[in-house]
Design a protein around this motif. Sequence first.
Motif, PDB file in Angstrom:
ATOM      1  N   LYS B  78       0.756  -1.178   0.145  1.00  0.00           N
ATOM      2  CA  LYS B  78       0.190   0.014  -0.039  1.00  0.00           C
ATOM      3  C   LYS B  78       0.820   1.332  -0.112  1.00  0.00           C
ATOM      4  O   LYS B  78       0.640   2.186  -0.684  1.00  0.00           O
ATOM      5  CB  LYS B  78      -0.769  -0.051   1.113  1.00  0.00           C
ATOM      6  CG  LYS B  78      -1.722   1.144   1.382  1.00  0.00           C
ATOM      7  CD  LYS B  78      -2.760   1.016   2.599  1.00  0.00           C
ATOM      8  CE  LYS B  78      -3.517   2.341   2.953  1.00  0.00           C
ATOM      9  NZ  LYS B  78      -4.020   2.210   4.371  1.00  0.00           N
ATOM     10  N   THR B  79       2.050   1.107   0.542  1.00  0.00           N
ATOM     11  CA  THR B  79       2.885   2.481   0.616  1.00  0.00           C
ATOM     12  C   THR B  79       3.448   2.599  -0.698  1.00  0.00           C
ATOM     13  O   THR B  79       3.549   3.766  -1.024  1.00  0.00           O
ATOM     14  CB  THR B  79       4.195   2.055   1.636  1.00  0.00           C
ATOM     15  OG1 THR B  79       4.990   1.113   1.064  1.00  0.00           O
ATOM     16  CG2 THR B  79       3.683   1.809   2.936  1.00  0.00           C
ATOM     17  N   VAL B  80       3.705   1.754  -1.404  1.00  0.00           N
ATOM     18  CA  VAL B  80       3.938   1.941  -2.926  1.00  0.00           C
ATOM     19  C   VAL B  80       2.964   2.352  -3.782  1.00  0.00           C
ATOM     20  O   VAL B  80       3.060   3.451  -4.365  1.00  0.00           O
ATOM     21  CB  VAL B  80       4.810   0.828  -3.624  1.00  0.00           C
ATOM     22  CG1 VAL B  80       5.242   1.091  -4.978  1.00  0.00           C
ATOM     23  CG2 VAL B  80       5.907   0.167  -2.624  1.00  0.00           C
ATOM     24  N   ALA B  81       1.803   1.814  -3.490  1.00  0.00           N
ATOM     25  CA  ALA B  81       0.508   2.377  -4.212  1.00  0.00           C
ATOM     26  C   ALA B  81       0.265   3.832  -3.843  1.00  0.00           C
ATOM     27  O   ALA B  81       0.049   4.525  -4.956  1.00  0.00           O
ATOM     28  CB  ALA B  81      -0.602   1.561  -3.907  1.00  0.00           C
ATOM     29  N   ALA B  82       0.597   4.307  -2.822  1.00  0.00           N
ATOM     30  CA  ALA B  82       0.483   5.697  -2.318  1.00  0.00           C
ATOM     31  C   ALA B  82       1.354   6.654  -2.970  1.00  0.00           C
ATOM     32  O   ALA B  82       1.064   7.659  -2.984  1.00  0.00           O
ATOM     33  CB  ALA B  82       0.110   5.683  -0.726  1.00  0.00           C
ATOM     34  N   GLY B  83       2.565   5.988  -3.083  1.00  0.00           N
ATOM     35  CA  GLY B  83       3.565   6.857  -3.564  1.00  0.00           C
ATOM     36  C   GLY B  83       4.946   6.708  -3.399  1.00  0.00           C
ATOM     37  O   GLY B  83       5.989   7.445  -3.759  1.00  0.00           O
ATOM     38  N   ALA B  84       5.185   5.738  -2.345  1.00  0.00           N
ATOM     39  CA  ALA B  84       6.430   5.367  -2.159  1.00  0.00           C
ATOM     40  C   ALA B  84       7.600   4.761  -3.297  1.00  0.00           C
ATOM     41  O   ALA B  84       6.532   4.246  -4.281  1.00  0.00           O
ATOM     42  CB  ALA B  84       6.971   4.468  -0.953  1.00  0.00           C
TER      43      ALA B  84
END
Lengths: 327, 264
Positions: B78-84
């Motif tokens: 989810k962190t990557v999906a959000a922008g990480a």
Amino acid sequence: MGDILILVESKGGGLEKMTLELIRGAEGLAKELSTGVSAVVVGADTAPLAESAAAYGLNKVYRLEHTLLQGFQPDAWVGALEWLCKEVSPGIFLISHSFVGREVAPRLAYRLNTEATTDCIGLRIDPADKGLIRTKPIYGGNAVAIVKTEGIPQIVTVRKGIFEPAEPAATRSEVVSMAPPLDESLLRVKSLKTVEQEVVELDKANVVIAGGRGIAEKEDFEVLTDFAKALSKTHGRVLIGCSRPVVDKGWMSSDHQVGLTGSMISPDAYVAIGISGAVQHLVGMIRSKKIIAINTDLGCNMFKVADYGVVGDYKEILPALIKKLEE
Amino acid sequence: MKEPKIIVCAKQIPDPEAPFSNVSVNVEKKEVVVDAPDVISPYDENALEAAIRIKEEVGGKITVLSMGRKVSDTVLRKTVAAGADALILLEDAAFERLDSRSIAFVLSSAIKKIGEYDLILTGRQAGDWDSGQVGLILAELLGIPSISLARSIKIKDDSVVVEKLVPVGYEVVEAELPALVTVSNEVGELRYVARTKMMALLRRPISIPKWGTKQLELSVEALNPVQLMELCPPPDMRRECVFIEGASSDEKAGKLAAVFKELR
Ligand SMILES: Cc1cc2nc3c(=O)[nH]c(=O)nc-3n(C[C@H](O)[C@H](O)[C@H](O)COP(=O)(O)OP(=O)(O)OC[C@H]3O[C@@H](n4cnc5c(N)ncnc54)[C@H](O)[C@@H]3O)c2cc1C
Ligand SMILES: Nc1ncnc2c1ncn2[C@@H]1O[C@H](COP(=O)(O)O)[C@@H](O)[C@H]1O
């Protein structure tokens, strides 16, 4: 073993109530260890506060004074306290779980090669090895852990209201001035300005009316304010509180927040409107004398801890209630 | 300035906001049993949001670090999906229930292995043990300045300017980079990630390094577990609730007003 040391904090020029609670807590532990209790006052002008603390029959009151200790600059405070602990080798260091304590304790513990336990609600001495046994709520208050840690001093932060405040004693304490060797290079964080905002002191209220995520619009808090006004005619000081999502939305400032990371209060009555009763909220208000909940969901946790419950929509209940109160 | 390299420390924990009826304590095993899926600790989501906003403003690269005995990439993707930009899992049987110093030590080892960084963000406290220590200790270990309880974070030239919560309001403070900031919820919630985006990301192969004691060259003896003597259920908070009944809101309000009159 060295004395038990406590960190003195001030409020409005006098001693913070949490500090008096720490003194009482430390006295109990000192008896078990047959040792004394000393206190440290930190600042640029420590004389008045040290005088107040000296009235509590402590072994010593250390004045840790330096111009860099003006206000609360964490880098300077941690540096000074590290130096003091190395000078006087306390066996235990008790710190309030306050704004200052939360920041100082972990850093100080690291530098003294020990591990702090934060937000303790119980302390006792292990008869076997004289270690400090700490009781600490975890998972927001869903469980209670009993832990120990290695290292001297044993450092903990203590939650507000766990001990009764100490009373002044017949004997005055010896006041000792200490000059910590600090210099500017220690300060790695520069304060540019402090913006003061009006803050509510929820712990001074007779009644707290709190709104949660169930409040649909920011404007609806006006109905809560009208309700507070109506009630304040007969019930003393009535203030508005809230749960965290209301703060997250920016509808209210954090000083209104009740709970684990907000205020912990025990008013005569707490009215929870549109608040589901998550454990992190409950720890902040569970000691209220009467709890009244208004919620559309019969199954919500708030009703399990409430004395009175109304199942319904605040939009309908509150205006009608205000009318009745004004009759 | 060059684009900042930001590291966000995110812990995976059982949902701390699960209703208390879904939480129980196994006294024998000294374990809290939460009948709810794992999540990213809420304040760590706030930290990630702060990082993404910085990246939107001045560019940069965000790496998320998560440590534990078992860390699930489905929770953390989810962190990557959000922008990480990158996700590194620190996973090892020896990473179970460590004390704050040891957690900070493992994180610092990973950060040293990553090499370059400008800003490290952590949550103000993890939602499982509510300790609030790891961030501050991590900064001590790395020898960098730390600022706690941020409600807003901005990068300016080679420094970080933070609005930090203080009891009278907020304080604006500045520190040179690299620095560590602990983040509070006032920063704002992590942006919404559409389910379709999440699903697409779950299917897309991304490389997620997993580092354990071996890759980090850590000796297990250097890590101390929490000395948990006992775990108890919380004190009973329940009260007997008197429900105020009525056919209409008006009737309920009348009865409620009577309750208030009695409280006086
Ligand atoms: C480490 C940590 C620390 C935390 N600290 C705090 C803290 O200090 N304080 C805090 O509050 N939270 C804190 N939280 C968050 C907490 O877990 C919950 O998320 C939060 O308390 C939920 O707020 P709520 O009850 O207002 O919202 P919700 O849980 O969403 O509940 C909203 C309620 O409103 C009711 N409702 C909806 N519409 C209406 C209506 N028209 N009329 C009446 N009722 C209605 C619903 O039935 C529901 O029960 C913390 C969380 C963590 C992880
Ligand atoms: N196991 C972990 N993995 C990644 N980050 C962590 C871990 N434990 C703690 N942190 C970070 O440190 C912060 C404070 O944690 P704590 O001191 O445990 O309350 C958390 O909000 C995280 O940002």
